[in-house]
Scaffold this motif. Structure first.
Motif, short mmCIF file in Angstrom:
data_model
loop_
_atom_site.label_atom_id
_atom_site.label_comp_id
_atom_site.label_asym_id
_atom_site.label_seq_id
_atom_site.Cartn_x
_atom_site.Cartn_y
_atom_site.Cartn_z
N VAL A 221 1.14 -0.96 -0.07
CA VAL A 221 -0.11 -0.29 0.09
C VAL A 221 1.28 1.26 -0.17
O VAL A 221 2.00 1.37 1.00
CB VAL A 221 -0.69 0.23 0.92
CG1 VAL A 221 -2.00 1.56 0.53
CG2 VAL A 221 -2.17 -1.46 0.50
N TYR A 222 0.20 2.29 -0.92
CA TYR A 222 1.05 3.34 -0.60
C TYR A 222 -0.14 4.31 -0.81
O TYR A 222 -1.13 4.45 -1.60
CB TYR A 222 1.85 3.15 -2.52
CG TYR A 222 2.96 2.26 -2.98
CD1 TYR A 222 4.15 2.73 -2.31
CD2 TYR A 222 2.20 1.31 -3.19
CE1 TYR A 222 5.69 1.73 -2.53
CE2 TYR A 222 3.44 0.17 -3.84
CZ TYR A 222 4.66 0.57 -3.57
OH TYR A 222 6.25 -0.54 -3.37
N VAL A 237 -4.63 6.62 -1.90
CA VAL A 237 -4.46 5.83 -1.37
C VAL A 237 -3.94 4.51 -2.85
O VAL A 237 -5.85 4.44 -3.57
CB VAL A 237 -5.16 4.96 -0.28
CG1 VAL A 237 -5.67 4.39 -0.59
CG2 VAL A 237 -3.65 4.47 0.45
N ALA A 238 -3.26 4.30 -2.61
CA ALA A 238 -3.07 3.00 -3.69
C ALA A 238 -3.07 1.19 -2.95
O ALA A 238 -1.48 1.18 -2.11
CB ALA A 238 -2.73 3.03 -5.01
N ASN A 239 -3.34 0.42 -4.05
CA ASN A 239 -2.54 -0.70 -3.60
C ASN A 239 -1.53 -1.32 -4.56
O ASN A 239 -2.22 -1.44 -6.24
CB ASN A 239 -4.07 -1.96 -2.85
CG ASN A 239 -2.97 -3.34 -2.64
OD1 ASN A 239 -2.14 -3.90 -1.41
ND2 ASN A 239 -3.23 -4.19 -3.73
N ILE A 240 -0.39 -2.04 -5.35
CA ILE A 240 0.02 -2.67 -6.27
C ILE A 240 0.17 -3.73 -6.00
O ILE A 240 0.70 -4.51 -4.61
CB ILE A 240 1.29 -1.74 -6.22
CG1 ILE A 240 1.14 -0.62 -6.93
CG2 ILE A 240 2.05 -2.83 -7.52
CD1 ILE A 240 2.20 0.35 -7.02
N VAL A 256 -5.97 1.91 -7.26
CA VAL A 256 -6.10 3.44 -6.48
C VAL A 256 -7.27 4.21 -6.51
O VAL A 256 -8.17 3.72 -6.78
CB VAL A 256 -4.67 4.37 -7.20
CG1 VAL A 256 -5.57 4.57 -8.52
CG2 VAL A 256 -5.00 5.69 -6.87
N ASN A 257 -7.43 4.66 -4.65
CA ASN A 257 -8.71 4.68 -4.41
C ASN A 257 -8.80 7.25 -3.91
O ASN A 257 -7.13 7.29 -3.44
CB ASN A 257 -8.93 5.05 -3.12
CG ASN A 257 -10.35 5.42 -2.21
OD1 ASN A 257 -9.96 6.17 -1.53
ND2 ASN A 257 -11.04 5.52 -2.63
N LEU A 258 -9.04 7.94 -5.20
CA LEU A 258 -8.89 8.42 -5.51
C LEU A 258 -10.07 9.78 -4.52
O LEU A 258 -10.91 9.17 -3.86
CB LEU A 258 -9.19 9.35 -6.55
CG LEU A 258 -8.07 9.64 -7.49
CD1 LEU A 258 -8.07 7.73 -8.25
CD2 LEU A 258 -8.60 10.31 -8.75
N ASP A 299 -6.69 7.02 5.48
CA ASP A 299 -5.78 7.77 6.78
C ASP A 299 -4.98 7.94 6.90
O ASP A 299 -4.22 9.40 7.22
CB ASP A 299 -6.56 7.41 8.52
CG ASP A 299 -8.39 7.25 8.70
OD1 ASP A 299 -8.69 8.00 7.89
OD2 ASP A 299 -8.52 6.39 9.08
N GLU A 300 -3.58 6.89 6.69
CA GLU A 300 -2.17 7.41 7.17
C GLU A 300 -1.73 8.25 5.53
O GLU A 300 -1.47 8.69 5.89
CB GLU A 300 -1.33 6.04 7.25
CG GLU A 300 0.17 6.21 7.35
CD GLU A 300 0.51 6.92 8.30
OE1 GLU A 300 1.67 7.19 8.76
OE2 GLU A 300 -0.35 6.56 9.63
N ALA A 301 -2.69 7.00 4.68
CA ALA A 301 -2.21 8.11 3.30
C ALA A 301 -2.15 9.69 3.22
O ALA A 301 -1.51 11.04 2.69
CB ALA A 301 -2.41 7.40 2.20
#
Length: 310
Positions: A221-222, A237-240, A256-258, A299-301
């Motif tokens: 997660v990024y 926030v995105a997951n790869i 990716v969630n915008l 939240d962290e992103a």
């Protein structure tokens, strides 16, 4: 910006430039130094780049995992940002790879491009079986009246700056190190494809982008920013990875969630810039646990991106 895919029968306006040579995968700060040297060698001439598509490694080792930092479109955009006005993007195929080094200089650089000045790194190699190096290039360029600047590798506290080093940083989960080497955040550019819409059902709709020929960075997660087709930027926030909680397949992709966005992005091209690796990909017990983890990730992103002022 003009992108030309042949060196033969060029219009006069596309000849006689100062030309930087190389693959320019990533267009990092070391590449920027080569571009600056090419411009400084002949600031009165258009600044051009001679590069190859596909990357020679893709031609010779087609079964290797994808490794590209930048594909053609994003490479061109990065080069344009450094003032490049012409890209000679030559097709790298079996016939071209068999061209002798002397012929590359005489037929491509001199007769074809009419290059007036050249710039490259000390490890630039060309011609059949990489038979030509900078010593041959220097000797032949001098005989032809073409200027040449050899640019030493750019180094920092971690050593020589290279595309290979940036790839390792990304695969190890350090996009901020890649940012420092590139001079900008590393981004994946691609077209949004239809997915299984599961993110929408748990309250986190995502845009799904196949990785294609891009390097796969560390799975997880990024915190990201996303450039939309109209040029505006959104945080997200995105997951790869392979989504082990909901998917048993082997294909990795970018989801990716915008934040605070509502709209249809299907079939649109997005550029997703990675700023910080938040956690490794992992399997959760079910959708409720996955939903809670994504909420915490978001939240962290938001906190990370606010701190970065991204």
């Amino acid at each position: 910006m003009r992108i030309l895919t042949d060196w033969r029968a060029l219009p006069e306006a596309a000849r006689g430039a100062t030309v930087a040579l190389g693959n320019f995968d990533g267009v990092h700060r070391g590449h920027a130094a080569v571009l600056a040297a090419a411009h400084a060698g002949r600031p009165d001439l258009p600044l051009a780049v001679l590069t190859f598509e596909p990357h020679p490694r893709e031609h010779f080792r087609p079964d290797d995992p994808p490794f590209r930092l930048t594909l053609s479109a994003e490479r061109a955009a990065a080069l344009a940002a450094h003032g490049v006005s012409i890209i000679y993007e030559l097709p790298f195929d079996a016939a071209f790879s068999a061209m002798p080094a002397e012929a590359f200089i005489a037929e491509v650089l001199d007769a074809g491009l009419g290059a007036r000045h050249l710039a490259c790194g000390p490890d630039f190699a060309f011609g059949h079986r990489r038979g030509g190096g900078t010593a041959l290039l220097a000797a032949r360029a001098e005989a032809l009246g073409i200027g040449l600047t050899l640019v030493p590798p750019l180094t920092d506290a971690q050593g020589p700056l290279s595309s290979s080093r940036i790839r390792r940083d990304l695969q190890d989960g350090y996009p901020e190190r890649a940012t420092a080497a590139l001079g900008r955040p590393w981004a994946i550019r691609g077209t949004v494809a239809h997915g299984d819409a599961r993110g929408r059902t748990i309250g986190f709709p995502t845009a799904n982008i196949p990785l294609g020929r891009h390097l796969e960075p560390a799975r997880g997660v990024y915190a990201v920013t996303v450039t939309l087709p109209d040029g505006t930027t959104r945080r997200g926030v995105a997951n790869i990875g392979r989504r082990p909680t909901v998917n048993d397949g082997l294909e990795s992709r970018l989801e990716v969630n915008l934040f605070d966005f509502a709209g249809d992005l299907y079939d649109r091209e997005l550029s997703v810039a990675l700023h910080r690796f938040l956690r490794a990909e992992r399997r959760f017990a079910g959708l409720d646990a996955l939903r809670a983890a994504i909420a915490a990730d978001a939240d962290e992103a938001r906190r990370v991106l606010a701190d970065l002022n991204a």
